[in-house]
Enzyme design. Sequence first.
Site, PDB file in Angstrom:
ATOM      1  N   GLY A 119       0.821  -1.211   0.000  1.00  0.00           N
ATOM      2  CA  GLY A 119       0.000   0.000   0.000  1.00  0.00           C
ATOM      3  C   GLY A 119       0.850   1.254   0.000  1.00  0.00           C
ATOM      4  CG  ASP A 144      -7.105   0.485   4.428  1.00  0.00           C
ATOM      5  OD1 ASP A 144      -7.878  -0.324   4.969  1.00  0.00           O
ATOM      6  OD2 ASP A 144      -5.991   0.782   4.909  1.00  0.00           O
ATOM      7  N   GLY A 187     -10.317   0.536   7.314  1.00  0.00           N
ATOM      8  CA  GLY A 187     -10.209   1.507   6.229  1.00  0.00           C
ATOM      9  C   GLY A 187      -9.271   2.664   6.524  1.00  0.00           C
ATOM     10  NE  ARG A 283     -26.470  -6.958  23.166  1.00  0.00           N
ATOM     11  CZ  ARG A 283     -27.356  -6.383  23.981  1.00  0.00           C
ATOM     12  NH1 ARG A 283     -27.454  -5.067  24.047  1.00  0.00           N
ATOM     13  NH2 ARG A 283     -28.127  -7.135  24.746  1.00  0.00           N
ATOM     14  CG  HIS A 289      -6.926  -8.184  11.956  1.00  0.00           C
ATOM     15  ND1 HIS A 289      -7.155  -7.520  13.127  1.00  0.00           N
ATOM     16  CD2 HIS A 289      -5.843  -7.589  11.391  1.00  0.00           C
ATOM     17  CE1 HIS A 289      -6.240  -6.580  13.286  1.00  0.00           C
ATOM     18  NE2 HIS A 289      -5.437  -6.597  12.242  1.00  0.00           N
TER      19      HIS A 289
HETATM   20  O1  F6P Z   1      -4.267  -0.856   6.043  1.00  0.00           O
HETATM   21  C1  F6P Z   1      -4.958  -2.043   6.291  1.00  0.00           C
HETATM   22  C2  F6P Z   1      -5.492  -2.085   7.703  1.00  0.00           C
HETATM   23  O2  F6P Z   1      -6.211  -3.284   7.861  1.00  0.00           O
HETATM   24  C3  F6P Z   1      -6.325  -0.876   8.110  1.00  0.00           C
HETATM   25  O3  F6P Z   1      -7.624  -0.906   7.586  1.00  0.00           O
HETATM   26  C4  F6P Z   1      -6.245  -0.972   9.607  1.00  0.00           C
HETATM   27  O4  F6P Z   1      -6.414   0.300  10.221  1.00  0.00           O
HETATM   28  C5  F6P Z   1      -4.848  -1.465   9.835  1.00  0.00           C
HETATM   29  O5  F6P Z   1      -4.431  -2.097   8.634  1.00  0.00           O
HETATM   30  C6  F6P Z   1      -4.741  -2.441  10.971  1.00  0.00           C
HETATM   31  O6  F6P Z   1      -3.403  -2.767  11.147  1.00  0.00           O
HETATM   32  P1  F6P Z   1      -2.900  -3.928  12.101  1.00  0.00           P
HETATM   33  O7  F6P Z   1      -3.261  -5.242  11.466  1.00  0.00           O
HETATM   34  O8  F6P Z   1      -1.447  -3.743  12.153  1.00  0.00           O
HETATM   35  O9  F6P Z   1      -3.586  -3.765  13.405  1.00  0.00           O
END
Ligand code: F6P
Length: 365
Positions: A119, A144, A187, A283, A289
């Site tokens: 990215g 994202d 995102g 809720r 992830h």
């Molecule tokens: O850039 C991808 C992403 O999944 C974002 O949407 C999120 O804020 C970040 O990475 C989370 O990162 P990590 O997996 O390091 O917590």
Amino acid sequence: MVYKKSIRRIGILTGGGDCPGLNAVIRGVTKPAEDYGLTVFGILDGFEGLVEGKAKELTNKDVSGILARGGTILGSSNKGDPFHWPVEKDGKIEIVDKSKDALENYINWGLDALIAIGGDGTMHISKKLSEMGMNIVGVPKTIDNDLEATDLTFGHDSAVFVVSEALDRLHTTAASHHRVLVAEVMGRYAGWIALNGGIAGGADIILIPEIPFSYEKVFAKIRERELKGKRFSLVCVAEGAKPIGGQLVTRGTDIKRTDPIQLGGIGKVVADKIEEQMNRETRVTVLGHLQRGGSPTPFDRILSTKFGAFAIDLVAQKKFGRMVALKGTEIKSVKIEDAISRQKLVKPDDQAVITARRVGISFGD
Ligand code: F6P
């Protein structure tokens, strides 16, 4: 396409957070590489492997059967920026520049070029390494979808699929229990996942960073639905969304990362406000992830394969310092710096935003 004999050995790495489709790109690069007579060297754990000298040769056999597999067979890291390398000294973290080690490994491995899949962080690093003399081709990845100069990044469609399915599931339980259900999605500072996933999953309210919201407007939408006999509502909130005049909600910072801010928690804040101020049973579900793991959608498999094959063509043509990009329905290439000149954010007058409003979705504004 012209094959210049001097390119014989190329490196490939996956940088930053993983996403569905990375393996499809690795396969899309490695299989056609054989036609060019190129050897592919897989660098492990992103730029970390380039600095620390971790790599292994990739053959057609290694990439066979990985098209549908999530994650990356090479491993990834978002802490391995050679220009922002954390070292522990006297119990403290110090940031040092390890880019010379990265260049040394590139030279010692006999690489003629490097394909960097990642990215904005990966593209920033790639640009700087290009300036040091490495021949780099970038491939845009991120759930994202916040990279400029490409209409889409691969991985985004798969994340949107997860959000859409989650909202479908939340819909039935929200309706049964007459509840407000809030789904927090990823995102970073861009609202693409919430916007596209929210539309696909029939959210009633979508909250995105680009359109600061007012709690009163969120409450008003829930009441408006109730007046129509709809005793439940679905809210899809991006992790980077914030109320007008409010702050980002974060779950911590990690200075080892290029972007130390870790977003998360706005979903609970919104749910608590609705419960406390409207007295509606609410809720929150944080998709986290789940949006990054698992198998790529068919769309992402196709896009990733095309990106990979196009990247190896660029290498063979010695078109370095460029990133593969989707433009309309065609794969083209752009300068890496064009991809990182700014973040691609949702414009408040984006057709998707306008369409969402026309079907009754509120952005809380
Ligand atoms: O850039 C991808 C992403 O999944 C974002 O949407 C999120 O804020 C970040 O990475 C989370 O990162 P990590 O997996 O390091 O917590």
